[in-house]
Scaffold this active site. Structure first.
Site, PDB file in Angstrom:
ATOM      1  N   LYS A 146      14.655 -20.148   0.543  1.00 10.70           N
ATOM      2  CA  LYS A 146      14.535 -20.969  -0.656  1.00 10.70           C
ATOM      3  C   LYS A 146      14.949 -22.405  -0.362  1.00 10.70           C
ATOM      4  O   LYS A 146      14.262 -23.356  -0.718  1.00 10.70           O
ATOM      5  CB  LYS A 146      15.434 -20.366  -1.745  1.00 10.70           C
ATOM      6  CG  LYS A 146      15.182 -20.909  -3.121  1.00 10.70           C
ATOM      7  CD  LYS A 146      16.138 -20.273  -4.130  1.00 10.70           C
ATOM      8  CE  LYS A 146      15.848 -18.801  -4.324  1.00 10.70           C
ATOM      9  NZ  LYS A 146      16.882 -18.114  -5.103  1.00 10.70           N
ATOM     10  N   ARG A 186      22.122 -21.172  -6.657  1.00 13.01           N
ATOM     11  CA  ARG A 186      21.316 -19.992  -6.321  1.00 13.01           C
ATOM     12  C   ARG A 186      21.522 -19.573  -4.876  1.00 13.01           C
ATOM     13  O   ARG A 186      21.696 -20.411  -4.002  1.00 13.01           O
ATOM     14  CB  ARG A 186      19.819 -20.294  -6.483  1.00 13.01           C
ATOM     15  CG  ARG A 186      19.372 -20.566  -7.881  1.00 13.01           C
ATOM     16  CD  ARG A 186      17.912 -21.020  -7.838  1.00 13.01           C
ATOM     17  NE  ARG A 186      17.535 -21.708  -9.050  1.00 13.01           N
ATOM     18  CZ  ARG A 186      16.899 -21.135 -10.073  1.00 13.01           C
ATOM     19  NH1 ARG A 186      16.561 -19.874 -10.000  1.00 13.01           N
ATOM     20  NH2 ARG A 186      16.599 -21.822 -11.134  1.00 13.01           N
ATOM     21  N   GLY A 191      16.196 -10.889  -6.320  1.00 15.11           N
ATOM     22  CA  GLY A 191      17.152 -10.354  -7.286  1.00 15.11           C
ATOM     23  C   GLY A 191      18.359  -9.674  -6.674  1.00 15.11           C
ATOM     24  O   GLY A 191      19.183  -9.106  -7.383  1.00 15.11           O
ATOM     25  N   MET A 202      20.819 -11.016  -4.816  1.00 11.56           N
ATOM     26  CA  MET A 202      22.072 -11.771  -4.792  1.00 11.56           C
ATOM     27  C   MET A 202      22.167 -12.618  -6.053  1.00 11.56           C
ATOM     28  O   MET A 202      21.300 -12.585  -6.905  1.00 11.56           O
ATOM     29  CB  MET A 202      22.139 -12.609  -3.530  1.00 11.56           C
ATOM     30  CG  MET A 202      22.287 -11.745  -2.294  1.00 11.56           C
ATOM     31  SD  MET A 202      22.273 -12.704  -0.799  1.00 11.56           S
ATOM     32  CE  MET A 202      20.662 -13.395  -0.808  1.00 11.56           C
ATOM     33  N   ARG A 212       7.903 -19.569  -2.332  1.00 10.39           N
ATOM     34  CA  ARG A 212       8.086 -18.698  -1.165  1.00 10.39           C
ATOM     35  C   ARG A 212       6.769 -17.985  -0.923  1.00 10.39           C
ATOM     36  O   ARG A 212       5.905 -17.952  -1.816  1.00 10.39           O
ATOM     37  CB  ARG A 212       9.212 -17.695  -1.408  1.00 10.39           C
ATOM     38  CG  ARG A 212       8.944 -16.780  -2.575  1.00 10.39           C
ATOM     39  CD  ARG A 212      10.113 -15.875  -2.862  1.00 10.39           C
ATOM     40  NE  ARG A 212       9.859 -15.147  -4.090  1.00 10.39           N
ATOM     41  CZ  ARG A 212      10.786 -14.643  -4.877  1.00 10.39           C
ATOM     42  NH1 ARG A 212      12.050 -14.790  -4.587  1.00 10.39           N
ATOM     43  NH2 ARG A 212      10.476 -13.972  -5.956  1.00 10.39           N
ATOM     44  N   HIS A 261      10.966  -7.898 -13.057  1.00 12.16           N
ATOM     45  CA  HIS A 261      11.662  -7.337 -11.896  1.00 12.16           C
ATOM     46  C   HIS A 261      10.989  -6.047 -11.421  1.00 12.16           C
ATOM     47  O   HIS A 261      10.707  -5.862 -10.235  1.00 12.16           O
ATOM     48  CB  HIS A 261      13.124  -7.079 -12.293  1.00 12.16           C
ATOM     49  CG  HIS A 261      13.900  -6.359 -11.246  1.00 12.16           C
ATOM     50  ND1 HIS A 261      14.111  -5.007 -11.279  1.00 12.16           N
ATOM     51  CD2 HIS A 261      14.489  -6.805 -10.112  1.00 12.16           C
ATOM     52  CE1 HIS A 261      14.820  -4.659 -10.219  1.00 12.16           C
ATOM     53  NE2 HIS A 261      15.061  -5.729  -9.495  1.00 12.16           N
ATOM     54  N   ARG A 272      -4.625  19.177  20.565  1.00 15.32           N
ATOM     55  CA  ARG A 272      -3.680  20.256  20.923  1.00 15.32           C
ATOM     56  C   ARG A 272      -4.412  21.577  20.723  1.00 15.32           C
ATOM     57  O   ARG A 272      -4.557  22.047  19.596  1.00 15.32           O
ATOM     58  CB  ARG A 272      -2.452  20.192  20.039  1.00 15.32           C
ATOM     59  CG  ARG A 272      -1.563  18.973  20.240  1.00 15.32           C
ATOM     60  CD  ARG A 272      -0.477  18.978  19.184  1.00 15.32           C
ATOM     61  NE  ARG A 272       0.657  18.129  19.504  1.00 15.32           N
ATOM     62  CZ  ARG A 272       0.902  16.949  18.914  1.00 15.32           C
ATOM     63  NH1 ARG A 272       0.057  16.469  18.019  1.00 15.32           N
ATOM     64  NH2 ARG A 272       1.986  16.270  19.226  1.00 15.32           N
ATOM     65  N   ARG A 304      -5.953  18.887  25.626  1.00 14.54           N
ATOM     66  CA  ARG A 304      -4.763  19.347  26.358  1.00 14.54           C
ATOM     67  C   ARG A 304      -4.817  20.866  26.488  1.00 14.54           C
ATOM     68  O   ARG A 304      -5.039  21.577  25.507  1.00 14.54           O
ATOM     69  CB  ARG A 304      -3.503  18.941  25.604  1.00 14.54           C
ATOM     70  CG  ARG A 304      -2.255  19.371  26.347  1.00 14.54           C
ATOM     71  CD  ARG A 304      -1.009  18.936  25.643  1.00 14.54           C
ATOM     72  NE  ARG A 304      -0.777  19.724  24.447  1.00 14.54           N
ATOM     73  CZ  ARG A 304       0.202  19.460  23.582  1.00 14.54           C
ATOM     74  NH1 ARG A 304       0.978  18.410  23.773  1.00 14.54           N
ATOM     75  NH2 ARG A 304       0.386  20.214  22.529  1.00 14.54           N
ATOM     76  N   SER A 337      -0.936  10.362  30.211  1.00 16.57           N
ATOM     77  CA  SER A 337      -0.718  10.152  28.772  1.00 16.57           C
ATOM     78  C   SER A 337       0.754  10.474  28.487  1.00 16.57           C
ATOM     79  O   SER A 337       1.206  11.592  28.733  1.00 16.57           O
ATOM     80  CB  SER A 337      -1.639  11.052  27.959  1.00 16.57           C
ATOM     81  OG  SER A 337      -1.353  10.880  26.590  1.00 16.57           O
ATOM     82  N   GLY A 362       3.693  11.659  26.713  1.00 16.04           N
ATOM     83  CA  GLY A 362       4.049  12.531  25.582  1.00 16.04           C
ATOM     84  C   GLY A 362       5.473  12.174  25.185  1.00 16.04           C
ATOM     85  O   GLY A 362       6.440  12.792  25.629  1.00 16.04           O
ATOM     86  N   THR A 363       5.566  11.165  24.356  1.00 17.07           N
ATOM     87  CA  THR A 363       6.907  10.613  24.088  1.00 17.07           C
ATOM     88  C   THR A 363       7.720  11.472  23.132  1.00 17.07           C
ATOM     89  O   THR A 363       8.895  11.190  22.923  1.00 17.07           O
ATOM     90  CB  THR A 363       6.789   9.174  23.562  1.00 17.07           C
ATOM     91  OG1 THR A 363       5.710   9.123  22.634  1.00 17.07           O
ATOM     92  CG2 THR A 363       6.537   8.206  24.696  1.00 17.07           C
ATOM     93  N   ASP A 417       8.247  14.832  23.709  1.00 18.95           N
ATOM     94  CA  ASP A 417       9.060  15.580  24.663  1.00 18.95           C
ATOM     95  C   ASP A 417       9.886  14.653  25.550  1.00 18.95           C
ATOM     96  O   ASP A 417      11.032  14.958  25.873  1.00 18.95           O
ATOM     97  CB  ASP A 417       8.164  16.470  25.528  1.00 18.95           C
ATOM     98  CG  ASP A 417       7.895  17.803  24.838  1.00 18.95           C
ATOM     99  OD1 ASP A 417       8.873  18.449  24.434  1.00 18.95           O
ATOM    100  OD2 ASP A 417       6.727  18.168  24.679  1.00 18.95           O
ATOM    101  N   CYS A 424       0.606   9.466  23.526  1.00 16.25           N
ATOM    102  CA  CYS A 424       0.119  10.328  22.439  1.00 16.25           C
ATOM    103  C   CYS A 424       1.246  10.953  21.639  1.00 16.25           C
ATOM    104  O   CYS A 424       1.002  11.804  20.794  1.00 16.25           O
ATOM    105  CB  CYS A 424      -0.837  11.381  22.976  1.00 16.25           C
ATOM    106  SG  CYS A 424      -0.060  12.536  24.105  1.00 16.25           S
ATOM    107  N   TYR A 477      -4.316   2.612  25.974  1.00 16.78           N
ATOM    108  CA  TYR A 477      -4.552   3.078  24.601  1.00 16.78           C
ATOM    109  C   TYR A 477      -3.304   3.679  23.993  1.00 16.78           C
ATOM    110  O   TYR A 477      -2.362   4.049  24.711  1.00 16.78           O
ATOM    111  CB  TYR A 477      -5.698   4.099  24.564  1.00 16.78           C
ATOM    112  CG  TYR A 477      -5.374   5.433  25.195  1.00 16.78           C
ATOM    113  CD1 TYR A 477      -4.820   6.471  24.451  1.00 16.78           C
ATOM    114  CD2 TYR A 477      -5.623   5.671  26.550  1.00 16.78           C
ATOM    115  CE1 TYR A 477      -4.517   7.698  25.037  1.00 16.78           C
ATOM    116  CE2 TYR A 477      -5.326   6.882  27.134  1.00 16.78           C
ATOM    117  CZ  TYR A 477      -4.768   7.898  26.369  1.00 16.78           C
ATOM    118  OH  TYR A 477      -4.460   9.091  26.947  1.00 16.78           O
TER     119      TYR A 477
HETATM  120  C1  PEP Z   1       4.594  14.879  23.192  1.00 13.63           C
HETATM  121  O1  PEP Z   1       5.440  15.581  23.720  1.00 13.63           O
HETATM  122  O2  PEP Z   1       4.755  13.674  22.962  1.00 13.63           O
HETATM  123  C2  PEP Z   1       3.330  15.454  22.746  1.00 13.63           C
HETATM  124  C3  PEP Z   1       2.365  14.706  22.279  1.00 13.63           C
HETATM  125  O3  PEP Z   1       3.221  16.811  22.802  1.00 13.63           O
HETATM  126  P1  PEP Z   1       3.799  17.823  21.707  1.00 13.63           P
HETATM  127  O4  PEP Z   1       4.349  17.003  20.593  1.00 13.63           O
HETATM  128  O5  PEP Z   1       2.657  18.658  21.313  1.00 13.63           O
HETATM  129  O6  PEP Z   1       4.816  18.531  22.491  1.00 13.63           O
HETATM  130 MG    MG Z   2       4.831  17.525  24.450  1.00 14.97          MG
END
Ligand code: PEP
Ligand code: MG
Length: 908
Positions: free
Chosen positions: A23, A92, A101, A103, A338, A454, A560, A616, A799, A801-802, A804, A867, A887
């Site tokens: 502001k 203000r 709103g 503060m 703003r 509000h 899957r 997979r 790929s 597999g975040t 696990d 993935c 990707y």
């Molecule tokens: C992973 O592990 O990120 C994954 C995509 O496999 P899942 O969740 O099926 O174990």
């Molecule tokens: Mg997995």
């Protein structure tokens, strides 16, 4: 080191929002580009932090403030705290991030017994002066002295009742004088002290209370909910500005405006105003304001000045602005501007329109939208074919539709909402302290207030449906009910809101999924052109794949296959496969599965043609397809009891002198039949016990299963390759990718690769042409990251597999963490985010970076993606872009968000 803590509007740097707050920075900027802003100054956020640390104002601060007040006196020709021509100021808050709103604000500061007289003499308007005084005493009492509104409201209502008036405007000077006197007595009684007459003491207390409000519960909750971290906004600035009055007569007004319609983004004058009123009257919803369009007739010259102001603001900021203005005796002042908070549809439309108008670039059009906002466009709408009739109509204040139990206060809304109930918060009007109820509610309904009230502003910011000012609804909080025409709504009754039309319905009305607008399609096309990252979908069925296509998925990054196994026509075959005593029995079951899998793949490949589909191979431990031991024991127990009943029935029938005809179904349930069922269940139980593991997610799953039972993977690989041939024969271009889960070593890959090579060689021979497919691995174990160089030598893609991988890096069981201790870790700040939602770039990210660089060193053309669930999260996508991935793959409805985030990642 002493640093400058106070900046006049004419000297502050309009770009330094961290120091001056949004502001304050904008007030400086507007002043410096020639917009008519009343004179004033900003006390910096650094001063706030110093105050909060030392619990006292920096020593020289009030000295600097006095100097600024002096120069305001010079600019306005008024004097602060002096009877003749008194200078009144507003105080203000304002931090680097807009927190509407959250503060505190104090208006009319500088009024005391002496200046009040001066104001009366100067304006000749006793009513106006007492009105200003009573407002100031209440606000100051509440904000600086901590006296609750109810102590004041009680007297206000009493005087109104005695006077027999409904609206505030009906009160005359005498009434307002009485209210002011009563308010002064409230302050004396509640604070134990007289209302401060020293205007600099008023100013000091006000500044301190604004600083303190940064750490108030509302503000802290808001920052936590919206993930506002100290590096985004740290401390609040204080803006002190000469008061101008919209309530000095009929040539005065006050209002709020948006440079475009924040509900749908269309370019039109949008906002509300009230003549002869003060700012808070418009936003608090106490009087229902008029749309800005009416001003064209009522005050045509000022309306055209307002149009010019709107154009200047947008032309300068190159962004939709949300501004406040006051007209004092025919002069237009801008008090604040703003960036406008808009819903997703409006953000998308204004992005496309502002680019088309040449106001912003394509890049800006993309970057100005928080990708998460698009989530709103994926919300349902009411089914237009539903015959439901509304029970009340209000203003369509925030679009979307939702149903829930009506609840009349924010605390209960929070309680029920957190317990998983769907609730609609129904209030006469809302106030900032209701914010926790907003978080928990599916929608908000108010009986008073306009589209900039509000309730409306906050709901729009949150993307929740809101119907405001539904005046046909009368809320009685004490009786916990509301009247809507002839209907009585009891707390807990289900209602449906349509925030796009303003309609309120009884019961839960069916909704339909939203459709993409042309504008969104256009914007996402630009995003795709800009982004380096491709956006794929995690989809397991042809239906999900079709949906993902509609969302713009550029292929499937994860299918899957186990989810295909779970369909009701396949599960019995899968169970037969698991119960098989030997390879022959297992192969027999797999032979029955093969044509089903092949048909699935043909359909999936056809839907996604010509884009890639990553399949997979089977991943979860086998026991997941079988009932639990507990259920089986239960079923076996029941079957045994039933067998006794069947035996008893037969004994009884044999003993009877006359045979009766039994219903066919009963006679079919012979003892052998029950015995067969028992044998099957007992075999299952035996298998379940054999398969039991202490940590199944770290046990016999993924490629380890594929190696133990090679015929399972062989069936799946054959189904993929045969589906490829079938599609190719039909002229459908397909690019299947075979992906192996849970890999830790190249030997595992070599094992599976052998099957792939054997089968493809055989099928290619029969087919008479080379098969076009890729072979790759998931990277979801820590060892896979460390061995990336060697793995890359054996595959064409990685790929991550975040899901696990995160589990492994944190040593958290992902099945348990989110329900048990993660919320506590997040609430206490030990972990900022849930790492299963938002990629842990500092930990897991390091392993990803390492695996990418090792993998690409080995094989420069290695295709790499992600993935895990984090693949649809904008912050994680930014990381994936920087890490050089090709990707991201995420659930279908997150694809549009990911597309926008992928472009933003490139541009940032
Ligand atoms: C992973 O592990 O990120 C994954 C995509 O496999 P899942 O969740 O099926 O174990
Ligand atoms: Mg997995």
């Amino acid at each position: 080191m002493t640093h400058k803590r106070v900046y006049a509007f004419s000297e502050g740097d309009g770009h330094n929002k961290k120091l001056l707050g949004g502001k304050g920075a904008n007030l400086c900027e507007m002043t410096q580009i020639g917009i008519n802003v009343p004179p004033g100054f900003v006390i910096t956020t650094e001063a706030c932090l110093d105050y909060l640390k030392a619990n006292t104002l920096p020593a020289d601060l009030m000295g600097e403030v006095k100097k600024q007040i002096k120069s305001m006196e010079g600019a306005t020709g008024r004097s602060f705290g002096k009877g003749k021509n008194p200078l009144l100021v507003s105080v203000r808050s304002g931090s680097a991030m807009s927190m509407p709103g959250m503060m505190d604000t104090i208006l009319n500061l500088g009024l005391n017994d002496e200046t009040l007289e001066g104001l009366i003499r100067q304006t000749g308007d006793e009513r106006f002066a007492y009105d200003a005084y009573r407002r100031f005493i209440q606000l100051f009492g509440k904000v600086a002295l901590g006296i609750g509104d109810e102590h004041f409201d009680e007297h206000f209502e009493e005087v109104k009742q005695q006077a027999g008036v409904k609206a505030d405007v009906g009160l005359d000077a005498g009434h307002l004088k009485e209210i002011s006197e009563r308010f002064l007595a409230v302050v004396r009684r509640e604070s134990g002290k007289d209302f401060p007459q020293d205007v600099f003491m008023q100013l000091q207390l006000a500044v301190e209370s604004v600083f303190r409000s940064w750490m108030g519960k509302r503000a802290v909750d808001y920052r936590r909910e919206f993930h506002i971290t100290p590096d985004m906004a740290n401390g609040t600035a204080v803006n002190i500005c000469a008061m101008v009055f919209g309530n000095m007569g009929d040539d005065c007004a006050t209002g709020v405006g948006f440079t475009r319609n924040p509900g749908d983004g269309s370019k039109e004058m949008f906002g509300e105003y009230l003549t002869n009123a003060q700012g808070e009257d418009v936003v608090a919803g106490i009087r229902t304001p008029k749309p800005l369009q009416s001003m064209e007739l009522e005050m045509p010259v000022l309306f055209s000045e307002l149009v010019a102001l709107r154009d200047k603001l947008e032309g300068h900021y190159k962004e939709v602005q949300d501004y406040e203005f006051t007209i004092e005796k025919g002069t237009l002042y801008c008090l604040q501007t703003r960036n406008g908070k808009m819903n997703a549809a409006a953000m998308v439309k204004t992005s496309v329109d502002m680019f088309t108008e040449g106001l912003i670039s394509k890049e800006r059009a993309i970057l100005r939208i928080d990708p998460e906002l698009l989530e709103q466009l994926l919300h349902p709408r009411l089914d237009p074919d539903s015959p439901a009739r509304p029970i009340a109509v209000g203003l369509p204040a925030s679009p979307g539709a939702s149903s829930g139990k009506c609840v009349f206060d924010a605390d209960l809304a929070e309680k029920l909402g957190n317990a998983g109930e769907h609730v609609i918060l129904v209030r006469e009007e809302t106030r900032p302290e209701d914010i926790h109820g907003f978080f928990a509610a599916e929608g908000i309904l108010t009986s008073r207030g306009g589209k900039t009230s509000h309730a409306a502003v906050v709901a729009r910011g949150m993307g929740k449906p809101c119907v405001a000012g539904a005046e046909g609804i009368v809320v009685d909080v004490s009786l916990r009910l509301a009247h809507a025409g002839d209907h009585v709504l009891h707390e807990g009754d289900v209602i449906t809101l349509d925030g796009g039309t303003g309609m309120v319905y009884l019961g839960a009305i069916p909704t339909i999924p939203p459709q993409f607008s042309e504008d969104l399609e256009e914007l996402l096309r630009w995003a795709d052109e800009i982004a380096d990252l491709k956006v794929m979908a995690n989809a397991d069925t042809p239906e999900a794949a079709k949906k993902a296509r509609e969302y713009g998925a550029m292929g499937i990054g994860l299918c899957r296959t186990e989810r295909m196994f779970n369909a009701s026509d396949r599960l019995p075959i899968v169970i037969d496969m698991i119960l098989a005593e030997n390879k022959v029995e297992r192969v027999a079951a797999l032979d029955r599965l093969l044509p089903i899998q092949r048909a699935d793949f043909v359909e999936l490949f056809s839907v996604m043609s010509p884009d890639p589909v990553t399949v997979r191979l089977l991943d979860p431990p086998m026991h997941e397809f079988l009932p639990t031991e507990h259920d089986l024991l239960d079923q076996i127990h029941t079957l045994r009891l039933y067998r006794d009943v069947v035996r008893g029935r037969q004994t009884a029938l044999a003993a009877l002198p006359v045979k009766r005809d039994l219903p066919e179904v009963l006679s079919e349930l012979s003892e052998e039949f029950v015995n067969d069922a028992l044998i099957k269940k007992e075999r299952m139980l035996k298998k379940v016990r054999e398969l039991q593991e202490v940590n199944p997610m770290l046990g016999h799953r993924g490629v380890r299963l594929g190696i133990a039972y090679p015929e399972i993977y062989a069936m799946q690989i054959q189904a993929i390759l045969e589906a490829t041939i079938e599609c190719t024969k039909k002229g459908i271009e397909v690019h299947p990718e075979i992906m192996v889960p849970q890999v830790i070593t190249t030997q595992e890959l070599a094992h599976v690769r052998r099957t792939v090579d054997e089968l493809s060689a055989k099928l290619e021979k029969d087919f008479g042409a080379k098969l076009n497919f890729k072979f790759g691995t998931m990277i979801e174990t820590v060892r896979a990251c460390t061995r990336a160089t060697h793995l890359a030598a054996n595959v064409e893609f990685f790929s991550f597999g975040t899901n696990d991988l995160t589990q492994a890096v944190f040593s958290f069981s992902r099945e348990d963490a989110e329900n048990k201790f993660l919320p506590m870790y997040n609430a206490s700040g030990i972990l900022r985010d849930n790492p299963f939602e938002v990629l842990d770039t500092e930990g897991v990210g390091q392993l990803i970076d390492m695996a990418v660089s090792r993998g690409r060193k080995q094989r420069p053309d290695l295709k790499i993606g992600i993935c895990g669930e984090q693949g649809g999260h904008p912050g994680s996508i930014r990381f994936c872009h920087k890490a050089g991935l090709d990707y991201v793959s995420c659930s279908g409805p997150r694809v549009p968000i990911a597309r926008l985030a992928a472009a933003a990642a490139k541009l940032q």
